[in-house]
Write a protein that holds these residues in place. Structure first.
Motif, PDB file in Angstrom:
ATOM      1  N   GLU A   7       0.845  -1.200   0.000  1.00 37.89           N
ATOM      2  CA  GLU A   7       0.000   0.000   0.000  1.00 37.89           C
ATOM      3  C   GLU A   7       0.881   1.251   0.000  1.00 37.89           C
ATOM      4  O   GLU A   7       0.628   2.211  -0.728  1.00 37.89           O
ATOM      5  N   ALA A   8       1.962   1.219   0.778  1.00 38.45           N
ATOM      6  CA  ALA A   8       2.876   2.373   0.860  1.00 38.45           C
ATOM      7  C   ALA A   8       3.561   2.627  -0.481  1.00 38.45           C
ATOM      8  O   ALA A   8       3.720   3.773  -0.898  1.00 38.45           O
ATOM      9  N   GLU A   9       3.955   1.550  -1.164  1.00 39.46           N
ATOM     10  CA  GLU A   9       4.604   1.694  -2.471  1.00 39.46           C
ATOM     11  C   GLU A   9       3.633   2.276  -3.497  1.00 39.46           C
ATOM     12  O   GLU A   9       4.011   3.104  -4.315  1.00 39.46           O
ATOM     13  N   VAL A  10       2.389   1.811  -3.440  1.00 39.76           N
ATOM     14  CA  VAL A  10       1.372   2.324  -4.360  1.00 39.76           C
ATOM     15  C   VAL A  10       1.198   3.831  -4.137  1.00 39.76           C
ATOM     16  O   VAL A  10       1.205   4.616  -5.091  1.00 39.76           O
ATOM     17  N   GLN A  11       1.084   4.233  -2.886  1.00 38.33           N
ATOM     18  CA  GLN A  11       0.874   5.646  -2.570  1.00 38.33           C
ATOM     19  C   GLN A  11       2.060   6.496  -3.004  1.00 38.33           C
ATOM     20  O   GLN A  11       1.877   7.568  -3.582  1.00 38.33           O
ATOM     21  N   SER A  12       3.278   6.044  -2.726  1.00 42.72           N
ATOM     22  CA  SER A  12       4.431   6.879  -3.082  1.00 42.72           C
ATOM     23  C   SER A  12       4.651   6.903  -4.589  1.00 42.72           C
ATOM     24  O   SER A  12       5.032   7.931  -5.147  1.00 42.72           O
ATOM     25  N   ALA A  13       4.358   5.795  -5.265  1.00 48.79           N
ATOM     26  CA  ALA A  13       4.475   5.780  -6.729  1.00 48.79           C
ATOM     27  C   ALA A  13       3.464   6.739  -7.347  1.00 48.79           C
ATOM     28  O   ALA A  13       3.784   7.493  -8.270  1.00 48.79           O
ATOM     29  N   ARG A  14       2.238   6.727  -6.830  1.00 51.89           N
ATOM     30  CA  ARG A  14       1.214   7.637  -7.357  1.00 51.89           C
ATOM     31  C   ARG A  14       1.567   9.083  -7.083  1.00 51.89           C
ATOM     32  O   ARG A  14       1.362   9.946  -7.937  1.00 51.89           O
ATOM     33  N   LYS A  19       3.264  14.280  -9.880  1.00 50.08           N
ATOM     34  CA  LYS A  19       4.105  15.473 -10.080  1.00 50.08           C
ATOM     35  C   LYS A  19       4.438  15.688 -11.547  1.00 50.08           C
ATOM     36  O   LYS A  19       4.454  16.818 -12.027  1.00 50.08           O
ATOM     37  N   ILE A  20       4.715  14.610 -12.242  1.00 48.12           N
ATOM     38  CA  ILE A  20       5.118  14.737 -13.643  1.00 48.12           C
ATOM     39  C   ILE A  20       3.897  14.728 -14.566  1.00 48.12           C
ATOM     40  O   ILE A  20       3.906  15.312 -15.643  1.00 48.12           O
ATOM     41  N   TYR A  21       2.810  14.101 -14.105  1.00 46.84           N
ATOM     42  CA  TYR A  21       1.614  13.986 -14.937  1.00 46.84           C
ATOM     43  C   TYR A  21       0.814  15.289 -14.992  1.00 46.84           C
ATOM     44  O   TYR A  21       0.040  15.496 -15.920  1.00 46.84           O
ATOM     45  N   VAL A  22       1.036  16.152 -14.036  1.00 47.31           N
ATOM     46  CA  VAL A  22       0.363  17.463 -14.038  1.00 47.31           C
ATOM     47  C   VAL A  22       0.582  18.172 -15.378  1.00 47.31           C
ATOM     48  O   VAL A  22      -0.310  18.830 -15.904  1.00 47.31           O
ATOM     49  N   ASP A  23       1.793  18.039 -15.930  1.00 50.90           N
ATOM     50  CA  ASP A  23       2.097  18.626 -17.239  1.00 50.90           C
ATOM     51  C   ASP A  23       2.296  17.492 -18.238  1.00 50.90           C
ATOM     52  O   ASP A  23       3.371  17.354 -18.836  1.00 50.90           O
ATOM     53  N   ALA A  24       1.259  16.691 -18.420  1.00 53.52           N
ATOM     54  CA  ALA A  24       1.378  15.462 -19.223  1.00 53.52           C
ATOM     55  C   ALA A  24       1.882  15.738 -20.631  1.00 53.52           C
ATOM     56  O   ALA A  24       2.768  15.051 -21.134  1.00 53.52           O
ATOM     57  N   GLU A  25       1.333  16.754 -21.268  1.00 50.13           N
ATOM     58  CA  GLU A  25       1.715  16.978 -22.661  1.00 50.13           C
ATOM     59  C   GLU A  25       3.158  17.466 -22.776  1.00 50.13           C
ATOM     60  O   GLU A  25       3.946  16.931 -23.559  1.00 50.13           O
ATOM     61  N   ASP A  26       3.538  18.448 -21.965  1.00 51.61           N
ATOM     62  CA  ASP A  26       4.913  18.964 -22.022  1.00 51.61           C
ATOM     63  C   ASP A  26       5.930  17.912 -21.601  1.00 51.61           C
ATOM     64  O   ASP A  26       6.964  17.745 -22.251  1.00 51.61           O
ATOM     65  N   ASN A  27       5.648  17.215 -20.512  1.00 46.31           N
ATOM     66  CA  ASN A  27       6.606  16.218 -20.037  1.00 46.31           C
ATOM     67  C   ASN A  27       6.641  15.000 -20.950  1.00 46.31           C
ATOM     68  O   ASN A  27       7.706  14.439 -21.204  1.00 46.31           O
ATOM     69  N   GLY A  28       5.497  14.613 -21.484  1.00 49.50           N
ATOM     70  CA  GLY A  28       5.465  13.505 -22.439  1.00 49.50           C
ATOM     71  C   GLY A  28       6.248  13.853 -23.691  1.00 49.50           C
ATOM     72  O   GLY A  28       6.993  13.035 -24.241  1.00 49.50           O
ATOM     73  N   THR A  29       6.097  15.095 -24.121  1.00 55.14           N
ATOM     74  CA  THR A  29       6.842  15.576 -25.287  1.00 55.14           C
ATOM     75  C   THR A  29       8.339  15.582 -24.986  1.00 55.14           C
ATOM     76  O   THR A  29       9.145  15.122 -25.808  1.00 55.14           O
ATOM     77  N   ALA A  30       8.718  16.076 -23.816  1.00 57.06           N
ATOM     78  CA  ALA A  30      10.136  16.133 -23.436  1.00 57.06           C
ATOM     79  C   ALA A  30      10.763  14.739 -23.455  1.00 57.06           C
ATOM     80  O   ALA A  30      11.899  14.563 -23.915  1.00 57.06           O
ATOM     81  N   VAL A  31      10.019  13.751 -22.985  1.00 57.89           N
ATOM     82  CA  VAL A  31      10.520  12.373 -22.966  1.00 57.89           C
ATOM     83  C   VAL A  31      10.754  11.868 -24.387  1.00 57.89           C
ATOM     84  O   VAL A  31      11.810  11.312 -24.696  1.00 57.89           O
ATOM     85  N   LEU A  32       9.774  12.082 -25.267  1.00 60.03           N
ATOM     86  CA  LEU A  32       9.931  11.620 -26.654  1.00 60.03           C
ATOM     87  C   LEU A  32      11.060  12.349 -27.372  1.00 60.03           C
ATOM     88  O   LEU A  32      11.855  11.726 -28.083  1.00 60.03           O
TER      89      LEU A  32
END
Length: 153
Positions: A7-14, A19-32
């Motif tokens: 449960e702790a791992e699930v919470q910390s992973a989420r 943090k990074i998903y807040v800017d999904a388009e910009d961060n997804g673009t940066a990764v690609l």
């Protein structure tokens, strides 16, 4: 094969992912863009990206941005189901199958993209953020490889 997240791992992973998903388009673009720049052979799978050589050009591309967002949305769906292997695989397996059979993407590229996501997390939010998400990317890559094996890759 069941995933074993506490449960702790699930919470910390989420928490790390949010943090990074807040800017999904910009961060997804940066990764690609980083993947295409550091591993130019990966561009060959995207016929409409092959002519783009500058990172700036890629960053502005609607297609790169659209795919970056699509990748992040898929991972986000998986992150919501870390505590439910069946639901997690219900999202991941069809994606794996499609990339194996229709798109014929070499599975080593999933490891590349996952590593870049972890790098970006570390750069933006520090080592703890990266560490909290590492198990998720390992599970994603492991299960994608399994989906490929089942598809006869």
């Amino acid at each position: 094969s069941t995933m074993s997240f506490s449960e702790a791992e699930v919470q910390s992973a989420r928490g790390a992912w949010e943090k990074i998903y807040v800017d999904a388009e910009d961060n997804g673009t940066a990764v690609l863009v980083r993947m295409f720049t550091e591993h130019p052979d990966t561009k060959s799978y995207f016929t409409h990206f092959t002519g783009m050589d500058s990172a700036e050009e890629m960053k502005q591309s609607d297609q790169v941005r659209g795919h970056g967002k699509k990748v992040f949305t898929a991972i986000n769906d998986m992150v919501q189901h870390l505590d439910n292997t069946e639901a997690f695989l219900g999202i991941l397996n069809p994606l794996g199958k499609k990339h194996a059979t229709q798109l014929k993407i070499d599975p080593k590229n999933f490891k590349i993209i996952c590593d870049i996501i972890l790098q970006l997390m570390e750069e933006k939010f520090g080592g703890d953020c990266k560490a909290s998400f590492e198990k998720v990317t390992n599970e994603i890559c492991t299960h994608l490889n399994n989906a490929y094996k089942e598809a006869g890759w």
